[in-house]
Design a protein around this motif. Structure first.
Motif, PDB file in Angstrom:
ATOM      1  N   ASP A 189      23.486  26.686  34.444  1.00 38.84           N
ATOM      2  CA  ASP A 189      23.092  28.081  34.262  1.00 38.84           C
ATOM      3  C   ASP A 189      22.325  28.254  32.945  1.00 38.84           C
ATOM      4  OD1 ASP A 189      22.925  30.847  34.677  1.00 38.84           O
ATOM      5  OD2 ASP A 189      24.821  31.195  33.646  1.00 38.84           O
ATOM      6  N   GLN A 249      18.446  27.539  32.731  1.00 35.69           N
ATOM      7  CA  GLN A 249      17.488  28.548  33.199  1.00 35.69           C
ATOM      8  C   GLN A 249      16.259  27.890  33.851  1.00 35.69           C
ATOM      9  OE1 GLN A 249      17.704  32.329  32.794  1.00 35.69           O
ATOM     10  NE2 GLN A 249      19.743  31.424  32.996  1.00 35.69           N
ATOM     11  N   LYS A 274      19.891  31.280  37.787  1.00 35.05           N
ATOM     12  CA  LYS A 274      18.536  31.833  37.937  1.00 35.05           C
ATOM     13  C   LYS A 274      17.853  31.363  39.209  1.00 35.05           C
ATOM     14  CE  LYS A 274      13.961  31.532  35.759  1.00 35.05           C
ATOM     15  NZ  LYS A 274      13.194  30.976  34.618  1.00 35.05           N
TER      16      LYS A 274
END
Length: 547
Positions: free
Chosen positions: A478, A481, A512
């Motif tokens: 995470d 990104q 994302k």
């Protein structure tokens, strides 16, 4: 008040009959299995949809059986029996939905009548699935919502099921009753008479259908056109005759149904990628591929190996495409774990030449060289092009290698341009999931094809070198990104169960790439093989995804 009711054909709007029905979702069940599973024959008081999102199975309805396949939806009616059995070694992924139908009649609007029979859903009928319908995604959503435990979970699952029903009933005209049986009957006839002059018009006449409707139904049921199916039967018979007899090419062509041997030769080359003469020669020179990737090298040189590692799961592509053409099937289970059985098979069948990588145990190498001459490719050399050219030189197939590489490079340039238009400067990370562990991953094929030939920008570089396999947590993923995730989920039960749970977590859903629908699922076959044929299949995989 609810009472039972049997539909008559005169009382239903055949264009959009669901408009007059009330639908109640009763249960949603999902099954995944690799092989040897079954649902015992059972009675149902509700309608049942059997929706196949992967693999194949045998659906038994009362006393009849139907071969069901991926992207297929099959109905069972109330007060009947059904059961499921796995078909083949790969098993199936199936979602089973139970639901009831009710109707409010004009003369009694205060009473809902249970509908036990309707022309919309006949037992065993396959419903048309539009190519735009993401059946696997919709089934996953319905199942997850039904079992979510949320206050509105069942209601939301019901809404999603109604959306799926609308997609199915509007996709195309439903199949006529008994059309499945009629299509099967013509297929059986083709199987027995494939060497005769068969026309679509004749076969459609046998089924009592128009040629256009017959062609559509045949392709929907068997996944290929009628003419392609006839051609495949003829080609398979021709290959058997080439391998097992000394017949001349002209006589083989006549026996399988072609009067013109030159036309037969063109059809054969189009189907197999090589001419009949090359095919026959490759069968006469007994070359054994000792490792899976060696098969991909030989096939790129228009040589079908005499022996090769084959397994319906571990080498599914080669097994499906060439299993009938390769006489000796070596063990492909758990790569290099059953080398003694491979040696034993080669001792029994005595090939003329063995092609192997050089990373063998001393004992294994000695036993292999006692069977036949062995040509070694360097395992640590990740440059598959140089390996192909080295092998081609040894086999006298330099021109075949040159032609194949030219074709590959042309396709790679097309895919490169396509991906540059789609991705631009966005970066990609490849992630692998095995058991409960995610890793940042780069295999030789990923290095050579994805980051090399296609010039995709990597989101990660490793201190381990160009080839790496580094553990990573979802939190770390995470934090990266990254724009795109290419995810490889290992296809074994513990990993698949964990993956199903991960997808439900907010941590995964908030990544994302996942939020932006930039998750691309890749498979070990072909992404881990690093052979010419496997790398070309990677190009095809990406072209299908981004075209």
């Amino acid at each position: 008040m609810i009472t039972p009711y049997l539909y008559s054909n005169q009382e239903v709007n055949t264009s959009y009959p669901l408009d007059r029905l009330t639908i109640k979702l009763r249960d949603v069940e999902k099954m995944k299995s690799t092989s040897d599973w079954n649902i015992p024959q059972q009675h149902t008081s509700s309608y049942v949809f059997v929706m196949v999102t992967g693999g194949e199975a045998l659906l038994t309805l009362d006393r009849g059986s139907i071969h069901i396949h991926a992207q297929g939806v099959y109905s069972c009616v109330p007060e009947s029996t059904f059961g499921l059995t796995s078909f083949g070694d790969e098993g199936a992924e199936v979602t089973i939905v139970r639901f009831d139908l009710y109707q409010e009649l004009h003369d009694d609007p205060d009473t809902l009548h249970v509908v036990k029979d309707t022309p919309v859903f006949r037992s065993g009928k396959e419903l048309a699935v539009s190519p735009t319908v993401q059946l696997s995604f919709m089934c996953e959503g319905i199942h997850n919502m039904w079992h979510s435990g949320r206050a509105m979970g069942h209601f939301q699952a019901h809404v999603q099921f109604l959306q799926l029903l609308a997609s199915l009933t509007e996709a195309s005209p439903p199949l006529k009753e008994d059309s499945q049986m009629l299509i099967q009957r013509t297929k059986d006839y083709i199987d027995e008479h494939s060497n005769e002059n068969l026309t679509v018009e004749h076969l459609a006449g046998m089924a009592g259908l128009s040629p256009k409707y017959y062609v559509d139904l045949f392709k929907r049921r068997y996944g290929m056109s009628t003419t392609d199916y006839i051609s495949s039967l003829r080609m398979n018979r021709a290959k058997q005759l080439m391998a097992g007899t000394e017949m001349r090419l002209r006589d083989i062509a006549h026996q399988v149904g072609y009067q013109d041997e030159f036309y037969f030769s063109r059809k054969f080359k189009k189907a197999m990628g090589i001419s009949p003469s090359i095919y026959m020669n490759s069968r006469r020179r007994k070359i054994a591929a000792y490792h899976i990737a060696i098969t991909g090298h030989l096939l790129a040189l228009n040589m079908i190996p005499y022996a090769a590692p084959l397994h319906p799961k571990w080498t599914s592509y080669y097994y499906r495409m060439y299993g009938k053409d390769i006489p000796v099937h070596l063990s492909a289970y758990r790569i290099d774990m059953e080398w003694q059985s491979k040696i034993q098979a080669l001792q029994e069948h005595q090939p003329d030449l063995i092609i192997s990588y050089d990373h063998l145990r001393p004992e294994e190498k000695e036993m292999l060289e006692d069977i036949a001459p062995v040509h070694y490719l360097t395992f640590s050399d990740h440059n598959w092009r140089s390996q192909l050219q080295t092998l081609a030189e040894h086999l006298g197939a330099q021109q075949d290698a040159k032609s194949w590489l030219e074709t590959y490079d042309h396709k790679a340039e097309q895919v490169k341009m396509m991906m540059q238009q789609k991705l631009g400067n966005e970066k990609v990370i490849v992630v692998r999931l095995l058991k409960h562990q995610f890793t940042r991953y780069c295999s030789p094929s990923m290095l050579e094809v994805l980051y090399g030939d296609l010039a995709v920008k990597p989101a990660h570089t490793s201190e381990e070198g160009e080839i790496y396999n580094e553990p990573i947590t979802l939190e770390q993923l995470d934090e990266m990104q990254t724009d795109w995730i290419f995810l490889m989920v290992c296809q074994e039960s513990e990993t698949l169960s964990f993956w199903e749970d991960v997808q439900k977590t907010s941590l995964w859903q908030n990544i994302k790439s996942v939020q932006n629908n930039r998750l691309f699922i890749i498979t070990a076959d072909p992404w881990l093989e690093n052979s010419p044929l496997a790398n070309e299949r990677i190009l095809d995989d990406l072209m299908d995804r981004y075209r």
